[in-house]
Design a protein around this motif. Structure first.
Motif, short mmCIF file in Angstrom:
data_model
loop_
_atom_site.label_atom_id
_atom_site.label_comp_id
_atom_site.label_asym_id
_atom_site.label_seq_id
_atom_site.Cartn_x
_atom_site.Cartn_y
_atom_site.Cartn_z
N LYS A 43 8.18 9.11 11.35
CA LYS A 43 8.43 9.79 10.09
C LYS A 43 9.24 8.88 9.17
O LYS A 43 9.97 8.00 9.62
CB LYS A 43 9.17 11.10 10.34
CG LYS A 43 8.32 12.10 11.10
CD LYS A 43 9.05 13.40 11.33
CE LYS A 43 8.16 14.37 12.09
NZ LYS A 43 8.87 15.59 12.48
N GLU A 44 9.13 9.16 7.89
CA GLU A 44 9.72 8.28 6.88
C GLU A 44 11.23 8.18 6.97
O GLU A 44 11.80 7.13 6.68
CB GLU A 44 9.31 8.76 5.48
CG GLU A 44 9.53 7.72 4.42
CD GLU A 44 8.86 8.07 3.11
OE1 GLU A 44 9.43 7.73 2.08
OE2 GLU A 44 7.79 8.69 3.14
N ASP A 45 11.90 9.24 7.37
CA ASP A 45 13.37 9.23 7.33
C ASP A 45 14.03 8.85 8.66
O ASP A 45 15.23 8.93 8.81
CB ASP A 45 13.88 10.61 6.90
CG ASP A 45 13.33 11.74 7.77
OD1 ASP A 45 12.49 11.46 8.66
OD2 ASP A 45 13.74 12.89 7.56
N ASP A 54 9.75 -1.56 11.11
CA ASP A 54 8.80 -0.57 10.59
C ASP A 54 7.91 -1.20 9.53
O ASP A 54 8.35 -2.07 8.77
CB ASP A 54 9.54 0.61 9.96
CG ASP A 54 10.07 1.60 11.00
OD1 ASP A 54 9.97 1.31 12.21
OD2 ASP A 54 10.57 2.66 10.60
N ILE A 55 6.66 -0.73 9.49
CA ILE A 55 5.71 -1.13 8.45
C ILE A 55 5.20 0.14 7.78
O ILE A 55 4.69 1.03 8.47
CB ILE A 55 4.53 -1.93 9.02
CG1 ILE A 55 5.01 -3.18 9.77
CG2 ILE A 55 3.57 -2.33 7.89
CD1 ILE A 55 3.89 -3.93 10.48
N ILE A 56 5.35 0.21 6.47
CA ILE A 56 4.77 1.31 5.69
C ILE A 56 3.43 0.82 5.16
O ILE A 56 3.37 -0.15 4.39
CB ILE A 56 5.69 1.73 4.54
CG1 ILE A 56 7.02 2.24 5.09
CG2 ILE A 56 5.02 2.80 3.68
CD1 ILE A 56 8.10 2.46 4.04
N ILE A 57 2.37 1.46 5.62
CA ILE A 57 1.01 1.04 5.27
C ILE A 57 0.47 1.98 4.20
O ILE A 57 0.39 3.19 4.40
CB ILE A 57 0.09 1.07 6.50
CG1 ILE A 57 0.64 0.14 7.60
CG2 ILE A 57 -1.33 0.66 6.12
CD1 ILE A 57 -0.04 0.29 8.93
N LYS A 58 0.10 1.39 3.06
CA LYS A 58 -0.47 2.18 1.96
C LYS A 58 -1.81 1.59 1.54
O LYS A 58 -1.93 0.38 1.39
CB LYS A 58 0.48 2.21 0.76
CG LYS A 58 1.76 2.98 1.03
CD LYS A 58 2.62 3.08 -0.21
CE LYS A 58 3.87 3.89 0.08
NZ LYS A 58 4.72 4.06 -1.09
N SER A 59 -2.76 2.49 1.38
CA SER A 59 -4.06 2.08 0.88
C SER A 59 -4.69 3.26 0.16
O SER A 59 -4.31 4.41 0.40
CB SER A 59 -4.98 1.61 2.02
OG SER A 59 -6.17 1.06 1.49
N ILE A 125 -6.16 8.76 -0.14
CA ILE A 125 -4.89 8.02 -0.15
C ILE A 125 -4.31 7.98 1.26
O ILE A 125 -4.05 9.03 1.87
CB ILE A 125 -3.88 8.66 -1.12
CG1 ILE A 125 -4.43 8.65 -2.55
CG2 ILE A 125 -2.54 7.94 -1.07
CD1 ILE A 125 -3.62 9.45 -3.54
N LEU A 126 -4.09 6.78 1.76
CA LEU A 126 -3.48 6.57 3.07
C LEU A 126 -2.02 6.16 2.89
O LEU A 126 -1.72 5.26 2.10
CB LEU A 126 -4.23 5.46 3.83
CG LEU A 126 -3.63 5.04 5.17
CD1 LEU A 126 -3.85 6.14 6.22
CD2 LEU A 126 -4.22 3.73 5.65
N ASN A 127 -1.14 6.82 3.62
CA ASN A 127 0.29 6.48 3.60
C ASN A 127 0.85 6.74 5.00
O ASN A 127 1.06 7.89 5.37
CB ASN A 127 1.03 7.29 2.54
CG ASN A 127 2.45 6.83 2.34
OD1 ASN A 127 2.97 6.00 3.08
ND2 ASN A 127 3.11 7.37 1.33
N LYS A 128 1.04 5.69 5.79
CA LYS A 128 1.51 5.82 7.16
C LYS A 128 2.69 4.87 7.40
O LYS A 128 2.76 3.79 6.81
CB LYS A 128 0.41 5.46 8.16
CG LYS A 128 -0.77 6.42 8.16
CD LYS A 128 -0.44 7.71 8.86
CE LYS A 128 -1.66 8.61 8.95
NZ LYS A 128 -1.35 9.88 9.64
N ARG A 129 3.58 5.30 8.27
CA ARG A 129 4.69 4.43 8.69
C ARG A 129 4.59 4.25 10.19
O ARG A 129 4.50 5.23 10.95
CB ARG A 129 6.04 5.06 8.32
CG ARG A 129 7.22 4.17 8.63
CD ARG A 129 8.49 4.71 8.00
NE ARG A 129 9.64 3.87 8.27
CZ ARG A 129 10.69 3.76 7.47
NH1 ARG A 129 10.73 4.44 6.33
NH2 ARG A 129 11.70 2.98 7.80
N ILE A 130 4.59 2.98 10.61
CA ILE A 130 4.50 2.68 12.04
C ILE A 130 5.70 1.85 12.48
O ILE A 130 6.34 1.18 11.66
CB ILE A 130 3.18 1.96 12.40
CG1 ILE A 130 3.08 0.61 11.68
CG2 ILE A 130 1.97 2.84 12.09
CD1 ILE A 130 1.98 -0.27 12.19
#
Length: 197
Positions: A43-45, A54-59, A125-130
């Motif tokens: 999760k983002e927080d 961490d990598i925040i992946i946006k596409s 819209i893709l927005n994931k945090r790994i």
């Protein structure tokens, strides 16, 4: 005239797909995991524990709506309610299915420049945090609905957060420039705003 344009577009798409057999096989192979412990979604927080990055992946991709063309490939993902994004990092893969939203934005941006994503279409819209361990990582990103992919490497450091933005570049009309209705030509990748190969 519109019928001829539709037929020409389908002929171009068919020729492009004929040359995409290798891309299709590569995407299929990369969608199967050889590892299971490389990364996990977070999760983002969440606070990053020691020994991880961490990598925040946006596409984001825009496609034409269903039945935009009179003749459409049967298994196209354009305009569908769900669109898949594929990621494979060091042998661990995930397919993220993203819900659609209808988008209608101006054809021209401020200053009169043609907007490649202007007009009515379907937005995904893709927005994931790994989270993964720091070090060198080989990443494969694929758009199965386009038979397009990009493979690249990044190095992460302990405790840091990275923004990975993956942008589709659309095929061009002969006179109008790039347009989302024509599908994706290639993928460009930016790490913290800096282009990477």
């Amino acid at each position: 005239m519109k019928i001829l344009l539709n037929l020409a577009a389908m002929a171009i798409a068919a020729m492009a797909l004929a040359g995409c057999g290798t891309a299709t096989q590569e995407i299929k192979a990369k969608s199967e995991s050889e590892q299971t412990d490389v990364f996990s979604e977070v999760k983002e927080d969440e606070i990053i524990p020691k020994g991880f990055a961490d990598i925040i992946i946006k596409s984001s991709i825009k496609t034409h709506l269903e039945k935009h063309y009179l003749v459409e490939l049967k298994d196209t993902l354009h305009g569908k309610p769900i669109y898949p994004f594929l990621i494979n990092i060091d042998g661990q893969s995930a397919i993220w299915e993203v819900k659609s939203q209808v988008e209608d934005i101006p054809e021209y941006a401020d200053g009169g420049q043609k907007n490649p994503e202007g007009g009515k279409g379907m937005r995904y819209i893709l927005n994931k945090r790994i989270r993964l361990k720091p070090g060198l990582h080989r990443i494969f990103f694929g758009l199965p609905g386009e038979n397009r992919s990009k493979e690249f490497a990044i190095t992460t450091e302990d405790g840091r957060v990275y923004n990975l933005e993956i942008k589709p570049i659309y095929n061009r009309y002969r006179y109008e420039g790039s347009r989302f209705e024509r599908g994706v030509d290639r993928i460009e990748v930016f790490l913290n705003g800096i282009p990477i190969q």
